[in-house]
Design an enzyme around this catalytic site. Structure first.
Site, PDB file in Angstrom:
ATOM      1  CG  ASN A   1      -1.849   1.160   1.283  1.00 50.45           C
ATOM      2  OD1 ASN A   1      -1.431   2.287   1.053  1.00 50.45           O
ATOM      3  ND2 ASN A   1      -3.105   0.933   1.595  1.00 50.45           N
TER       4      ASN A   1
ATOM      5  CG  HIS B   1       0.834   6.417   4.649  1.00 47.33           C
ATOM      6  ND1 HIS B   1      -0.116   7.402   4.851  1.00 47.33           N
ATOM      7  CD2 HIS B   1       0.344   5.307   5.231  1.00 47.33           C
ATOM      8  CE1 HIS B   1      -1.118   6.905   5.542  1.00 47.33           C
ATOM      9  NE2 HIS B   1      -0.870   5.628   5.785  1.00 47.33           N
TER      10      HIS B   1
ATOM     11  CG  HIS C   1      -8.396   4.201   0.906  1.00 49.44           C
ATOM     12  ND1 HIS C   1      -8.607   4.130   2.267  1.00 49.44           N
ATOM     13  CD2 HIS C   1      -9.597   4.506   0.361  1.00 49.44           C
ATOM     14  CE1 HIS C   1      -9.882   4.392   2.527  1.00 49.44           C
ATOM     15  NE2 HIS C   1     -10.498   4.626   1.382  1.00 49.44           N
TER      16      HIS C   1
ATOM     17  NE  ARG D   1      -9.401   8.777   3.959  1.00 47.18           N
ATOM     18  CZ  ARG D   1      -9.752   8.000   4.986  1.00 47.18           C
ATOM     19  NH1 ARG D   1      -9.104   6.875   5.221  1.00 47.18           N
ATOM     20  NH2 ARG D   1     -10.727   8.341   5.782  1.00 47.18           N
TER      21      ARG D   1
ATOM     22  NE  ARG E   1      -7.457  11.599   5.219  1.00 49.93           N
ATOM     23  CZ  ARG E   1      -7.936  10.983   6.299  1.00 49.93           C
ATOM     24  NH1 ARG E   1      -7.188  10.121   6.957  1.00 49.93           N
ATOM     25  NH2 ARG E   1      -9.143  11.241   6.735  1.00 49.93           N
TER      26      ARG E   1
ATOM     27  CD  GLU F   1      -7.017  -0.166   1.098  1.00 46.52           C
ATOM     28  OE1 GLU F   1      -7.195   0.923   1.669  1.00 46.52           O
ATOM     29  OE2 GLU F   1      -6.159  -0.965   1.448  1.00 46.52           O
TER      30      GLU F   1
ATOM     31  CB  THR G   1      -9.656   1.981   7.094  1.00 46.87           C
ATOM     32  OG1 THR G   1      -9.187   2.584   5.905  1.00 46.87           O
ATOM     33  CG2 THR G   1     -11.021   1.403   6.862  1.00 46.87           C
TER      34      THR G   1
ATOM     35  CD  GLU H   1      -7.285  -6.046   3.285  1.00 48.65           C
ATOM     36  OE1 GLU H   1      -7.454  -5.867   2.069  1.00 48.65           O
ATOM     37  OE2 GLU H   1      -6.574  -5.306   3.987  1.00 48.65           O
TER      38      GLU H   1
ATOM     39  CG  HIS I   1      -5.652  -1.388   9.244  1.00 46.33           C
ATOM     40  ND1 HIS I   1      -5.211  -0.752  10.377  1.00 46.33           N
ATOM     41  CD2 HIS I   1      -6.196  -0.420   8.465  1.00 46.33           C
ATOM     42  CE1 HIS I   1      -5.501   0.523  10.291  1.00 46.33           C
ATOM     43  NE2 HIS I   1      -6.088   0.763   9.140  1.00 46.33           N
TER      44      HIS I   1
ATOM     45  N   GLY J   1       1.087  -1.309   4.328  1.00 49.10           N
ATOM     46  CA  GLY J   1       1.486  -0.003   3.834  1.00 49.10           C
ATOM     47  C   GLY J   1       2.408   0.763   4.752  1.00 49.10           C
TER      48      GLY J   1
HETATM   49  N1  PXP Z   1      -5.929  -2.899   4.172  1.00 49.37           N
HETATM   50  C1  PXP Z   1      -6.887  -1.941   4.205  1.00 49.37           C
HETATM   51  C2  PXP Z   1      -8.270  -2.316   3.806  1.00 49.37           C
HETATM   52  C3  PXP Z   1      -6.577  -0.623   4.598  1.00 49.37           C
HETATM   53  O1  PXP Z   1      -7.546   0.309   4.635  1.00 49.37           O
HETATM   54  C4  PXP Z   1      -5.237  -0.311   4.919  1.00 49.37           C
HETATM   55  C5  PXP Z   1      -4.883   1.098   5.283  1.00 49.37           C
HETATM   56  O2  PXP Z   1      -5.086   1.932   4.174  1.00 49.37           O
HETATM   57  C6  PXP Z   1      -4.273  -1.322   4.844  1.00 49.37           C
HETATM   58  C7  PXP Z   1      -4.647  -2.620   4.484  1.00 49.37           C
HETATM   59  C8  PXP Z   1      -2.837  -1.075   5.154  1.00 49.37           C
HETATM   60  O3  PXP Z   1      -2.695  -0.736   6.493  1.00 49.37           O
HETATM   61  P1  PXP Z   1      -1.282  -0.264   7.024  1.00 49.37           P
HETATM   62  O4  PXP Z   1      -0.943   1.016   6.319  1.00 49.37           O
HETATM   63  O5  PXP Z   1      -1.496  -0.089   8.496  1.00 49.37           O
HETATM   64  O6  PXP Z   1      -0.304  -1.356   6.693  1.00 49.37           O
END
Ligand code: PXP
Length: 240
Positions: free
Chosen positions: A7, A10, A43, A45, A49, A70, A101, A151, A190, A212
């Protein structure tokens, strides 16, 4: 084999801090793919952002591995996804004030909206995954609305320590078994990082992990020394 979806949201967060052109998440996606990423996850959004629509459009024509979008169950974004045709869409809940999220999608409470979104995405040939808390009623509803993958939200596991963490892992393992029992693909993500990912990867029949923040955070640090050395060289070039 477990696929790693990287992901890159960031990377765009850093760019948007200055509203400039760098770092470009598309460049980051290319490097991630060269390093072995099986998928790139972004994602888009509602508040834009970090990732922007043009990023997703450029990723679609650049990334050779799986592109996983996403997205919320929202009319505008669903239309965009159906036009863009990413390989996979992961439906997530979205609240403007949240930092990230925060919980899984409430399929039980919004069955019609989710079913409609799933149907439209699947008609466009997109594999649909639902981001869910590890709760059996939500997983059963996911199967009923026609999702092909779930997921599991690993946020609670990631935040827990000691016995609570072991309990969260048990919940994820049981939820994973339910996902597979219903014939759905098992994904998770996540809050996963280098020290907590292994037990989640060991859940039977895990197919995909989306990670991510931990990867982007490490990339900033492992790249820092080289970045500073290169700036010193650029300054020295002015004095030569
Ligand atoms: N999966 C989903 C559905 C998410 O919303 C996110 C965060 O955008 C992630 C995975 C990745 O999470 P992290 O950035 O904490 O690894």
């Amino acid at each position: 084999m477990i696929e790693l979806g990287v992901n890159i949201d960031h990377v765009a967060t850093i760019r948007e801090a200055r509203k400039t052109f760098e770092p470009d998440p598309v460049w980051a996606a290319v490097l991630a793919e060269l390093a072995g990423a099986d998928g790139i996850t972004v994602h888009l959004r509602e508040d834009r952002r970090h990732i922007q629509q043009h990023d997703v459009e450029r990723l679609k024509t650049t990334v050779q591995c799986k592109l996983n979008l996403e997205m919320a169950c929202d009319e505008v974004i669903t239309e965009f996804a159906c036009r863009l045709e990413p390989d996979q869409a992961t439906l997530v809940p979205e609240r403007r004030e949240e930092i990230t999220t925060e919980g899984g999608l409430d399929v039980v409470g919004q069955r019609e909206l989710v079913a409609n979104t799933v149907e439209r995405l699947r008609e466009a040939g997109i594999l649909v995954s639902l981001f869910l808390d590890p709760e059996p009623p939500q997983i059963q509803a996911a199967a009923e609305v026609g999702a092909e993958a779930v997921e599991l939200h690993t946020g609670a596991y990631s935040l827990a320590t000691g016995e609570a963490r072991a309990r969260e892992l048990e919940r994820l393992t049981a939820a994973g078994a339910e996902v597979r029992r219903l014939g759905l693909l098992l994904h998770a993500g996540h809050g996963l990082h280098y020290r907590n990912v292994a037990p989640v990867a060991a859940i039977p029949e895990m197919r995909e992990l989306n990670i991510g923040h931990a990867i982007v955070a490490r990339a900033v640090l492992v790249g820092m020394e080289r970045a500073v050395r290169e700036m010193k060289e650029a300054i020295a070039a002015g004095l030569a």
